[in-house]
Design a protein around this motif. Structure first.
Motif, PDB file in Angstrom:
ATOM      1  N   LEU A   1     -58.440  66.761   9.157  1.00 38.94           N
ATOM      2  CA  LEU A   1     -58.142  67.966   8.700  1.00 38.94           C
ATOM      3  C   LEU A   1     -59.087  68.813   8.784  1.00 38.94           C
ATOM      4  O   LEU A   1     -58.943  70.305   8.924  1.00 38.94           O
ATOM      5  CB  LEU A   1     -57.723  68.003   7.111  1.00 38.94           C
ATOM      6  N   GLY A   2     -60.328  68.620   8.325  1.00 40.03           N
ATOM      7  CA  GLY A   2     -61.617  69.598   8.458  1.00 40.03           C
ATOM      8  C   GLY A   2     -61.767  70.231   9.819  1.00 40.03           C
ATOM      9  O   GLY A   2     -62.089  71.406  10.052  1.00 40.03           O
TER      10      GLY A   2
ATOM     11  N   ILE B   1     -45.589  62.174   5.967  1.00 40.29           N
ATOM     12  CA  ILE B   1     -45.635  63.145   5.182  1.00 40.29           C
ATOM     13  C   ILE B   1     -47.094  63.911   4.503  1.00 40.29           C
ATOM     14  O   ILE B   1     -47.459  64.979   4.928  1.00 40.29           O
ATOM     15  CB  ILE B   1     -44.831  63.140   3.626  1.00 40.29           C
ATOM     16  N   ILE B   2     -47.895  63.097   4.314  1.00 49.07           N
ATOM     17  CA  ILE B   2     -49.053  63.295   4.397  1.00 49.07           C
ATOM     18  C   ILE B   2     -49.898  63.248   5.482  1.00 49.07           C
ATOM     19  O   ILE B   2     -49.711  62.365   6.331  1.00 49.07           O
ATOM     20  CB  ILE B   2     -49.915  62.372   3.395  1.00 49.07           C
TER      21      ILE B   2
ATOM     22  N   LEU C   1     -47.999  72.377   9.527  1.00 53.10           N
ATOM     23  CA  LEU C   1     -47.332  71.438   8.765  1.00 53.10           C
ATOM     24  C   LEU C   1     -48.043  70.422   8.195  1.00 53.10           C
ATOM     25  O   LEU C   1     -47.558  69.825   7.174  1.00 53.10           O
ATOM     26  CB  LEU C   1     -46.305  70.797  10.160  1.00 53.10           C
ATOM     27  N   PHE C   2     -49.135  69.781   8.859  1.00 55.26           N
ATOM     28  CA  PHE C   2     -50.051  68.795   8.294  1.00 55.26           C
ATOM     29  C   PHE C   2     -50.195  69.217   6.859  1.00 55.26           C
ATOM     30  O   PHE C   2     -50.036  68.428   5.965  1.00 55.26           O
ATOM     31  CB  PHE C   2     -51.233  68.737   9.243  1.00 55.26           C
TER      32      PHE C   2
ATOM     33  N   MET D   1     -44.390  65.433  12.151  1.00 54.91           N
ATOM     34  CA  MET D   1     -44.727  66.593  12.153  1.00 54.91           C
ATOM     35  C   MET D   1     -44.971  67.209  13.537  1.00 54.91           C
ATOM     36  O   MET D   1     -44.551  68.384  13.993  1.00 54.91           O
ATOM     37  CB  MET D   1     -45.505  66.889  11.167  1.00 54.91           C
ATOM     38  N   VAL D   2     -45.641  66.468  14.394  1.00 56.92           N
ATOM     39  CA  VAL D   2     -46.088  66.689  15.805  1.00 56.92           C
ATOM     40  C   VAL D   2     -44.682  67.050  16.416  1.00 56.92           C
ATOM     41  O   VAL D   2     -44.747  68.094  17.211  1.00 56.92           O
ATOM     42  CB  VAL D   2     -46.781  65.721  16.441  1.00 56.92           C
ATOM     43  N   ILE D   3     -43.742  66.253  16.326  1.00 57.78           N
ATOM     44  CA  ILE D   3     -42.386  66.280  17.141  1.00 57.78           C
ATOM     45  C   ILE D   3     -41.730  67.540  16.805  1.00 57.78           C
ATOM     46  O   ILE D   3     -41.365  68.570  17.558  1.00 57.78           O
ATOM     47  CB  ILE D   3     -41.558  65.078  16.928  1.00 57.78           C
TER      48      ILE D   3
END
Length: 386
Positions: free
Chosen positions: A186-187, A108-109, A129-130, A115-117
């Motif tokens: 993330l950055g 989830i985090i 999504l990330f 989330m890639v799939i």
């Protein structure tokens, strides 16, 4: 045709993120970052009643930013914390319940393999999504800590340390380099320096540099074994994706999404009710089927339904994944429950009794996210993805 469909399912650039995130998690774990994260988590929340349970949950939240996999979280943290908890007079079943449910925070985090799939299937931005999973992931962690506290008070579980700013600072400095990985990922993605797929490569290179030159806990001779292990895990994951996609393709060929849409329209025309019905169905399905096949088979079926009702596919993706992950801890086929019970060496039936209060808290957060979509879309909007 079967072979062709299997190839098409995995012939995707975004899916290349999966082997690299798996490899990054394996290398970071071999480099000894798990202990550093656990020590930092202990100094943060170890003074609360049921200290080791809270350490387990907070460590899962930090580890989620590195591995992207619930099974990796359960294996790495469970093998370290379950024996410690049992030794400190926590019951084995309570230790298993905390470990299994907190491991669901991994996908989830960000980063998240699931989330890639989903992003590949739905054509939704993987980066969106990330970052959309950050608030729901934190809320799941807090909810599990609340339940752990009440059970710990009832059972008389104590603390593992006293609150100390000095200890927090010392352990933070020791864990800082490891904790920088999610920040870099993330950055880089949000600033446009690299894509979510390329982020996996960056994470892997970063993990190798840390393990070889900073912590010096792995050697060059260890890398081939880590690469092979990562490759094996990747092939299992991608083979599941390839074979499950055949079934999904056959359902689409037979017009199953339209059948589902017409069936749901007979029950209700309210988009929110339709969404709830789908999530309840996924929760029930999770009792009997493992997570990734559910995602691959049913996401292509329900995405057109969500589009028909004009619902946000980003929001739906996150709650869909959360529902799947809840299924991964519920008996009789909860893979995370089996992994944790294997570490604790207790039968699944013994842990099944205490896991339901934790599952209830996770479902509570899930429905909170359903009724308040801004919990999943707020950060992506700020970042300019909406």
């Amino acid at each position: 045709m079967l072979v062709t469909r299997m190839f098409v399912a995995v012939d995707s650039f975004p899916l290349m993120a999966i082997p690299f995130f798996i490899m990054a998690g394996n290398i970071m774990n071999a480099a000894g970052i798990t202990k550093r994260i656990v020590d930092f988590s202990r100094s943060l929340v170890g003074y609360i009643r049921g200290g080791l349970a809270h350490v387990n949950i907070v460590a899962s939240m930090f580890f989620a930013g590195i591995s992207g996999s619930a099974t990796a979280d359960a294996s790495a943290l469970g093998s370290m914390l379950i024996p410690i908890m049992v030794e400190d007079n926590y019951s084995p079943e309570f230790s298993v319940a905390v470990t299994a449910t907190s491991s669901t925070i991994g996908p989830i985090i960000p980063p998240s393999i699931m989330m890639v799939i989903y992003g590949v299937i739905s054509n939704v931005s993987i980066a969106a999504l990330f970052i959309g999973g950050i608030i729901p992931g934190v809320l799941v962690g807090i909810a599990l800590m609340v339940m752990s506290y009440f059970i710990s008070v009832k059972r008389g579980y104590g603390t593992v340390c006293t609150f100390s700013i000095k200890n927090i600072w010392v352990n933070f400095k020791r864990a800082l380099i490891a904790l920088m990985m999610p920040v870099i990922i993330l950055g880089g993605v949000l600033s446009g320096v690299f894509t979510a797929t390329e982020a996996g490569v960056v994470a892997t290179v970063y993990a190798i540099i840390i393990g070889l030159f900073v912590y010096r806990t792995i050697k060059l001779k260890d890398l081939p074994k880590l690469f092979i292990n990562s490759a094996v895990i990747t092939t299992i994951c991608l083979f599941v994706i390839a074979t499950a996609s055949i079934f999904g393709w056959l359902l689409a060929w037979e017009g199953f999404p339209e059948i589902i849409l017409n069936f749901l329209l007979k029950i209700s025309e309210n988009p929110k009710n339709i969404q709830i019905l789908i999530i309840v169905f996924i929760l029930l399905l999770g009792l009997f089927i493992e997570g990734i096949p559910v995602l691959i088979i049913f996401a292509p079926i329900f995405i057109p339904v969500m589009s028909h009702f004009g619902l946000d596919l980003l929001h739906f993706g996150i709650i869909f994944i959360m529902a799947i992950l809840i299924g991964s801890v519920t008996p009789p086929v909860g893979i995370l429950l089996y992994i944790s019970c294997g570490i604790a060496k207790i039968p699944v039936s013994k842990a099944s009794k205490i896991i339901w209060p934790f599952v209830f808290m996770m479902i509570l957060v899930l429905f909170l996210c359903i009724f308040f979509p801004s919990l999943t879309t707020f950060i992506p909007k700020i970042a300019g993805f909406r």
